[in-house]
Each structure stands twice: as C-alpha cells, then as structure tokens.
Design an enzyme around this catalytic site. Structure first.
Site, mmCIF file in Angstrom:
data_model
loop_
_atom_site.group_PDB
_atom_site.id
_atom_site.type_symbol
_atom_site.label_atom_id
_atom_site.label_comp_id
_atom_site.label_asym_id
_atom_site.label_seq_id
_atom_site.Cartn_x
_atom_site.Cartn_y
_atom_site.Cartn_z
ATOM 1 N N ASN A 187 -30.545 -27.646 -17.418
ATOM 2 C CA ASN A 187 -29.299 -27.563 -16.387
ATOM 3 C C ASN A 187 -27.902 -27.549 -16.885
ATOM 4 O O ASN A 187 -27.119 -27.265 -16.033
ATOM 5 C CB ASN A 187 -29.723 -28.474 -15.254
ATOM 6 C CG ASN A 187 -29.225 -29.941 -15.806
ATOM 7 O OD1 ASN A 187 -28.903 -30.181 -16.873
ATOM 8 N ND2 ASN A 187 -29.414 -30.954 -15.008
ATOM 9 N N SER B 184 -35.100 -43.482 -28.842
ATOM 10 C CA SER B 184 -33.937 -43.875 -29.495
ATOM 11 C C SER B 184 -34.256 -45.119 -30.217
ATOM 12 O O SER B 184 -34.777 -46.060 -29.430
ATOM 13 C CB SER B 184 -32.888 -43.915 -28.296
ATOM 14 O OG SER B 184 -31.716 -44.340 -29.032
ATOM 15 N N TYR C 105 -29.251 -46.988 -19.926
ATOM 16 C CA TYR C 105 -29.780 -45.848 -20.499
ATOM 17 C C TYR C 105 -30.850 -46.315 -21.631
ATOM 18 O O TYR C 105 -32.004 -45.550 -21.589
ATOM 19 C CB TYR C 105 -28.550 -45.178 -21.750
ATOM 20 C CG TYR C 105 -29.103 -44.367 -22.749
ATOM 21 C CD1 TYR C 105 -29.687 -43.206 -22.234
ATOM 22 C CD2 TYR C 105 -28.960 -45.036 -24.038
ATOM 23 C CE1 TYR C 105 -30.025 -42.350 -23.392
ATOM 24 C CE2 TYR C 105 -29.515 -44.202 -25.148
ATOM 25 C CZ TYR C 105 -30.008 -42.817 -24.768
ATOM 26 O OH TYR C 105 -30.486 -41.957 -25.700
ATOM 27 N N LYS D 271 -35.124 -45.298 -21.678
ATOM 28 C CA LYS D 271 -36.159 -44.723 -22.977
ATOM 29 C C LYS D 271 -37.113 -45.760 -22.889
ATOM 30 O O LYS D 271 -38.537 -45.325 -23.295
ATOM 31 C CB LYS D 271 -35.024 -44.868 -24.182
ATOM 32 C CG LYS D 271 -34.049 -43.779 -24.099
ATOM 33 C CD LYS D 271 -34.420 -42.485 -24.113
ATOM 34 C CE LYS D 271 -33.475 -41.296 -24.210
ATOM 35 N NZ LYS D 271 -34.114 -40.117 -23.990
ATOM 36 N N ASN E 298 -19.134 -41.558 -29.771
ATOM 37 C CA ASN E 298 -19.623 -41.799 -31.011
ATOM 38 C C ASN E 298 -18.700 -41.480 -32.022
ATOM 39 O O ASN E 298 -17.982 -40.710 -32.034
ATOM 40 C CB ASN E 298 -21.040 -40.964 -31.096
ATOM 41 C CG ASN E 298 -21.943 -41.398 -29.971
ATOM 42 O OD1 ASN E 298 -22.445 -40.597 -29.352
ATOM 43 N ND2 ASN E 298 -22.484 -42.532 -29.950
HETATM 44 P P1 NAD Z 1 -27.419 -33.593 -25.386
HETATM 45 O O1 NAD Z 1 -26.768 -33.907 -23.936
HETATM 46 O O2 NAD Z 1 -26.673 -32.562 -26.183
HETATM 47 O O3 NAD Z 1 -28.760 -32.822 -24.835
HETATM 48 C C1 NAD Z 1 -29.479 -33.031 -23.737
HETATM 49 C C2 NAD Z 1 -29.622 -31.546 -22.948
HETATM 50 O O4 NAD Z 1 -30.200 -31.969 -21.726
HETATM 51 C C3 NAD Z 1 -28.121 -31.165 -22.525
HETATM 52 O O5 NAD Z 1 -28.288 -29.793 -22.739
HETATM 53 C C4 NAD Z 1 -28.261 -31.281 -20.981
HETATM 54 O O6 NAD Z 1 -27.724 -30.167 -20.317
HETATM 55 C C5 NAD Z 1 -29.918 -31.325 -20.643
HETATM 56 N N1 NAD Z 1 -30.137 -32.175 -19.474
HETATM 57 C C6 NAD Z 1 -29.941 -33.247 -18.994
HETATM 58 N N2 NAD Z 1 -30.520 -33.513 -18.086
HETATM 59 C C7 NAD Z 1 -31.145 -32.615 -17.436
HETATM 60 C C8 NAD Z 1 -32.250 -32.298 -16.436
HETATM 61 N N3 NAD Z 1 -32.444 -33.128 -15.384
HETATM 62 N N4 NAD Z 1 -32.757 -31.125 -16.419
HETATM 63 C C9 NAD Z 1 -32.402 -30.042 -17.259
HETATM 64 N N5 NAD Z 1 -31.625 -30.259 -18.562
HETATM 65 C C10 NAD Z 1 -31.140 -31.501 -18.409
HETATM 66 O O7 NAD Z 1 -27.988 -34.647 -25.973
HETATM 67 P P2 NAD Z 1 -28.639 -34.684 -27.331
HETATM 68 O O8 NAD Z 1 -27.669 -35.458 -28.287
HETATM 69 O O9 NAD Z 1 -29.055 -33.570 -27.917
HETATM 70 O O10 NAD Z 1 -29.881 -35.884 -27.164
HETATM 71 C C11 NAD Z 1 -31.246 -35.437 -26.753
HETATM 72 C C12 NAD Z 1 -32.139 -36.350 -26.372
HETATM 73 O O11 NAD Z 1 -32.018 -37.051 -27.374
HETATM 74 C C13 NAD Z 1 -31.642 -37.151 -25.200
HETATM 75 O O12 NAD Z 1 -32.914 -37.235 -24.287
HETATM 76 C C14 NAD Z 1 -31.068 -38.268 -25.717
HETATM 77 O O13 NAD Z 1 -30.835 -39.428 -24.898
HETATM 78 C C15 NAD Z 1 -31.789 -38.610 -27.118
HETATM 79 N N6 NAD Z 1 -31.166 -39.340 -28.143
HETATM 80 C C16 NAD Z 1 -29.965 -38.721 -28.469
HETATM 81 C C17 NAD Z 1 -29.353 -39.502 -29.663
HETATM 82 C C18 NAD Z 1 -27.929 -39.003 -29.958
HETATM 83 O O14 NAD Z 1 -27.262 -39.855 -30.635
HETATM 84 N N7 NAD Z 1 -27.442 -37.859 -29.923
HETATM 85 C C19 NAD Z 1 -29.748 -40.818 -30.150
HETATM 86 C C20 NAD Z 1 -31.131 -40.979 -29.438
HETATM 87 C C21 NAD Z 1 -31.622 -40.376 -28.701
HETATM 88 C C1 UD1 Z 2 -24.418 -45.526 -29.888
HETATM 89 C C2 UD1 Z 2 -25.123 -46.255 -28.637
HETATM 90 C C3 UD1 Z 2 -26.836 -46.282 -28.924
HETATM 91 C C4 UD1 Z 2 -27.184 -44.796 -29.128
HETATM 92 C C5 UD1 Z 2 -26.512 -44.250 -30.175
HETATM 93 C C6 UD1 Z 2 -26.924 -42.934 -30.512
HETATM 94 C C7 UD1 Z 2 -23.465 -47.787 -27.769
HETATM 95 C C8 UD1 Z 2 -22.965 -49.208 -27.721
HETATM 96 N N1 UD1 Z 2 -24.754 -47.764 -28.308
HETATM 97 O O1 UD1 Z 2 -24.770 -46.419 -31.040
HETATM 98 O O2 UD1 Z 2 -27.234 -46.740 -27.838
HETATM 99 O O3 UD1 Z 2 -28.500 -44.786 -29.308
HETATM 100 O O4 UD1 Z 2 -25.095 -44.372 -30.103
HETATM 101 O O5 UD1 Z 2 -26.037 -42.251 -31.121
HETATM 102 O O6 UD1 Z 2 -22.722 -46.692 -27.243
HETATM 103 N N2 UD1 Z 2 -17.394 -46.706 -33.902
HETATM 104 C C9 UD1 Z 2 -15.937 -47.036 -34.113
HETATM 105 N N3 UD1 Z 2 -14.958 -46.263 -33.601
HETATM 106 C C10 UD1 Z 2 -15.619 -45.109 -32.641
HETATM 107 C C11 UD1 Z 2 -16.925 -45.051 -32.264
HETATM 108 C C12 UD1 Z 2 -17.660 -45.951 -33.002
HETATM 109 O O7 UD1 Z 2 -15.698 -47.893 -34.937
HETATM 110 O O8 UD1 Z 2 -14.802 -44.448 -31.853
HETATM 111 C C13 UD1 Z 2 -18.322 -47.557 -34.608
HETATM 112 C C14 UD1 Z 2 -19.313 -48.302 -33.890
HETATM 113 O O9 UD1 Z 2 -18.795 -49.438 -33.590
HETATM 114 C C15 UD1 Z 2 -20.676 -48.662 -34.636
HETATM 115 C C16 UD1 Z 2 -20.486 -47.226 -35.378
HETATM 116 O O10 UD1 Z 2 -19.157 -46.668 -35.392
HETATM 117 O O11 UD1 Z 2 -20.388 -49.408 -35.572
HETATM 118 C C17 UD1 Z 2 -21.246 -45.986 -34.969
HETATM 119 O O12 UD1 Z 2 -21.063 -45.870 -33.366
HETATM 120 P P1 UD1 Z 2 -21.795 -44.829 -32.644
HETATM 121 O O13 UD1 Z 2 -21.591 -43.655 -33.159
HETATM 122 O O14 UD1 Z 2 -21.157 -45.003 -31.062
HETATM 123 O O15 UD1 Z 2 -23.212 -45.214 -32.632
HETATM 124 P P2 UD1 Z 2 -24.107 -46.504 -32.189
HETATM 125 O O16 UD1 Z 2 -23.258 -47.648 -32.145
HETATM 126 O O17 UD1 Z 2 -25.082 -46.862 -33.423
#
Ligand code: NAD
Ligand code: UD1
Length: 352
Positions: free
Chosen positions: A32, A124, A148, A152, A198
């Site tokens: 979407n 995740s 969040y 999951k 992040n």
């Molecule tokens: P992202 O936001 O880039 O991708 C998610 C996509 O889903 C987006 O394109 C968004 O537009 C679409 N979307 C959301 N809700 C929707 C809906 N109701 N209908 C249709 N499309 C929808 O995120 P990502 O980083 O690619 O993550 C993908 C999946 O992996 C997510 O479920 C996220 O929670 C999970 N995940 C991501 C990370 C991370 O750090 N990126 C870590 C752990 C888990």
């Molecule tokens: C975050 C999410 C986690 C998710 C994961 C996915 C939070 C609290 N947790 O985790 O739920 O599954 O992303 O990628 O948001 N950091 C800095 N400065 C910044 C950003 C991050 O110092 O501006 C540090 C953080 O304190 C951490 C590390 O970098 O030690 C990684 O951070 P981040 O990329 O946000 O990932 P997670 O904390 O692992």
C-alpha cells in the site's frame, strides 16, 4: 505458480523480490506504499530484467486480496507488509495491532480460502525481549517490550495455532537481527521516512550531509568499548535466507522459527569506524544517555538456519558499509531523487 510478496516495495521486500526473480520465481507484489515508493518496484524490474504484476493495495482489503488469489495461481506467500517503528508503535498501538496483527489474520484467512498454506513470515529478534544471554537461540524465552514487538510475538503464536489446527500448513518464522546495506547496484536500498531511528541509515545521512552528527546512545554499557553491540546483517544475505526458507516450506509442513543473523556482534563505535573506512567520510558524533528500552548486547546463533535451511550469511561488515554508502551516495534523497521529482512535478502539471 507464483509467490505472493506482501510489502514487496519495502526495504527487505524489494531485495527479496530481486533474489526471487533472479532465481526464476514468478512473483506478484502487493504494497500500500505506506512506507515505500512504487519506484522501488520499477528498479526491481530493471535489476532483474523481469516483469511482474504489482498492486497498490492494503492487505486488509478483502475484495482486492480475494481477487488476487483468484487471478493468480499463488503457491506461497512471503509476508513483509507491516509497520515497524518501535517508538511509533508505543504512540499508536491500535494502528500497529490493526495493521500487523489483523492484517496477518486477514491474509491467512484469504490464503486458507484459496487453499494456499505456505507462508514465510517476517518476525524479528525483538521477540527475545531483553535476553541476558548471547548468542540467542530460537528456543530462548520470548517476550515483548513494546507494541511493535508484541504484534510480532502474537503473530508467531497465531501462526503456531494455525498449524496445530491444520497440519497442512507450512510456515517459516524468520527472526531478523539488524538488516543493513543495500543491493550492490546502488539502485535499491533503505529509504526511511523522516529522521532515521536506526543506526545505519542515520550514519549514512550524516555522511551525505542530511544530518549534522550522530548521537550515540550510551557509552557505559558492559561491552568492549561501552557502546551497544548488535548483529548487523546484509539485506541481500537476508533476502537469500527467504529463498532458502521458501524452498524448505515448499517441501514440508510444520511451523518453525529461524534466526537470520551473522552470529557476530559489532559495537556502535566499530560500525562508525567501518563506515568511515568504507566511505572515506568523517562521521562526527556525540555521546548521549542510553536510549530507553535498549539492550547492551544482542546477537544471534544462526546455527539452526545453517543446519535446517542450509543458509548462512556471507557478507562482512565492510561490504555492508560500502553498499549502504553507495546507495546513499547515488540516491541522496532516497527514491525521491531529482529525476523522480521532475517526473512527479511534470505529472502533476499534466506535462507527461
Ligand atoms: P518497510 O517498511 O521498508 O517495508 C514494509 C512494506 O510493507 C512497506 O513497503 C509498506 O508500504 C508495506 N505495508 C505496510 N503495511 C501494509 C499493509 N497493510 N498493506 C500493504 N502493504 C503494507 O520495512 P522492512 O524493513 O522492509 O521490513 C519488512 C518486514 O520485516 C516488516 O514486517 C518488519 O516489521 C520486519 N522486520 C524489519 C526489520 C528491520 O530492521 N528492517 C527487523 C525485523 C523485522
Ligand atoms: C531497533 C528496534 C528493534 C528492531 C530493530 C530492527 C528500538 C528500541 N529497537 O533495534 O525493536 O527489531 O531496530 O532493526 O528501536 N544507536 C545510536 N544512535 C542512533 C541509532 C542507534 O547510538 O541514532 C545505537 C543503539 O543504541 C543500538 C545500535 O545503535 O545500540 C543499533 O540501534 P538500531 O539500529 O536502532 O537497532 P536496535 O536497537 O537493535
């Protein structure tokens, strides 16, 4: 037969689509675009030199989803669609439960209706909560520390119940650690809305000049240099993990969880140093208080994925940084680069 990819325009979804197409799979994408741009799918088509159908659609849209299952012969679903910001989820929990939990329930009901029972779900490492022990193994206790994470965890439980009730289901729960990096071409990558939460996208935006300096959240953790340690994994390695999981669920039934991580932990300062080396840019930073909810150390045991899925991460930290930087450098404003903006403006003025 095709693989339905929900959220296929997103960061991990777009990279997985390229891998699927390169491996010869036919795909159908729905997204979407709540957190992505259609341009990502155009670039997936260019990179793979393959065409596929994509639909601008919410997974909660019953009629739309029903039509897709009618019009395409779907063999399995890779389900990325979801909202993913921890901070936002605490502010708007209902939106997160509705989108992530109801969205998945709805998708599964539609799959069941159309006799599709093979699913790869984006879970995740957040489901481990604040694990005291690393490396983290799949059988460790699960908990949620924010809405969040709870979406999951609850979804994982729902999917386990689904298999208990009907053993024809085949489900892989993929628990990602910290995805970073971008496709080697620099054409697709992570494009966060607003100020990144992040670490890696924040660093790349400092390097390109979109942010002034990095704030490091805490330097007095009990780690090698006092900063937080995480298991960063290249998004292309992660994408390839989905192909392996897909191969597994195509040939079996059951429900099982797999960590997708490298098994190695890097501190924030190590990431900054690796990025500076890869990019040749200086990353100014200051130290602030710990971010609430952060753990000191978090890294995976990827042994189960290696043993059962025959998957293991290949790409090292240096390449993760080089690829993240290439994407940022080639696309300083993400998918809204100048060409796209010109096109968008021209379109809105009915010029093209
Ligand atoms: P992202 O936001 O880039 O991708 C998610 C996509 O889903 C987006 O394109 C968004 O537009 C679409 N979307 C959301 N809700 C929707 C809906 N109701 N209908 C249709 N499309 C929808 O995120 P990502 O980083 O690619 O993550 C993908 C999946 O992996 C997510 O479920 C996220 O929670 C999970 N995940 C991501 C990370 C991370 O750090 N990126 C870590 C752990 C888990
Ligand atoms: C975050 C999410 C986690 C998710 C994961 C996915 C939070 C609290 N947790 O985790 O739920 O599954 O992303 O990628 O948001 N950091 C800095 N400065 C910044 C950003 C991050 O110092 O501006 C540090 C953080 O304190 C951490 C590390 O970098 O030690 C990684 O951070 P981040 O990329 O946000 O990932 P997670 O904390 O692992």
């Amino acid at each position: 037969m095709a693989i339905l990819v929900t959220g296929g325009a997103g960061y991990i979804g777009s990279h997985t689509c390229v891998e699927l197409l390169n491996q010869g799979f036919d795909i159908v994408v729905i997204d979407n675009f709540s957190n992505s741009k259609p341009e990502a799918l155009e670039r997936v088509k260019q990179l793979s030199k393959r065409r596929f159908k994509s639909y601008s659609m919410n997974i909660l849209d019953s009629c739309g989803l029903d039509r897709i299952f009618q019009e395409h012969e779907i063999e399995a679903v890779i389900h990325f669609a979801g909202l993913k910001s921890v901070g936002e989820s605490a502010k708007m929990p209902l939106q997160y439960y509705h989108n992530n939990l109801n969205g998945t329930l709805h998708l599964c009901r539609m799959m069941e209706k159309h006799n599709v029972r093979k699913l790869v779900f984006s879970s995740s490492a957040t489901v481990y909560g604040h694990s005291e022990i690393c490396p983290i193994k799949e059988h460790f206790p699960l908990t949620a520390t924010n809405p969040y994470g709870r979406t999951k965890l609850m979804t994982e439980e729902v999917l386990r119940d689904l298999y208990q009730a009907d053993s024809r289901w085949s489900i892989a729960l993929l628990r990602y650690f910290n995805p970073v990096g971008a496709h080697k071409s620099g054409r697709i990558g992570e494009d966060p809305n607003g100020i990144p939460n992040n670490l890696m996208p924040y660093i790349t935006q400092v390097a390109i000049g979109r942010q002034e300096k990095l704030t490091i959240f805490g330097d007095s953790y009990n780690t090698k240099d006092g900063t937080g340690v995480r298991d960063y994994i290249h998004v292309v390695d992660l994408a390839r993990g989905h192909i392996k999981a897909l191969e597994k669920i195509r040939n079996s039934t059951g429900v099982d969880a797999y960590n997708l991580g490298t098994g190695k932990g890097y501190s924030v300062l190590e990431m900054v140093a690796a990025f500076e080396q890869a990019s040749g840019r200086n990353i100014p930073f200051s130290i602030a208080d710990n971010r609430p909810g952060d753990v000191a150390v978090c890294y995976a045991s990827p042994a189960k994925a290696k043993e059962i899925l025959d998957w293991e991460a290949q790409i090292d930290i240096q390449e993760m940084c080089e690829d993240a930087w290439r994407w940022q450098l080639q696309n300083p404003n993400g998918y809204e680069n100048e060409d796209n903006l010109v096109t968008l403006h021209a379109r809105s003025a009915n010029v093209i």
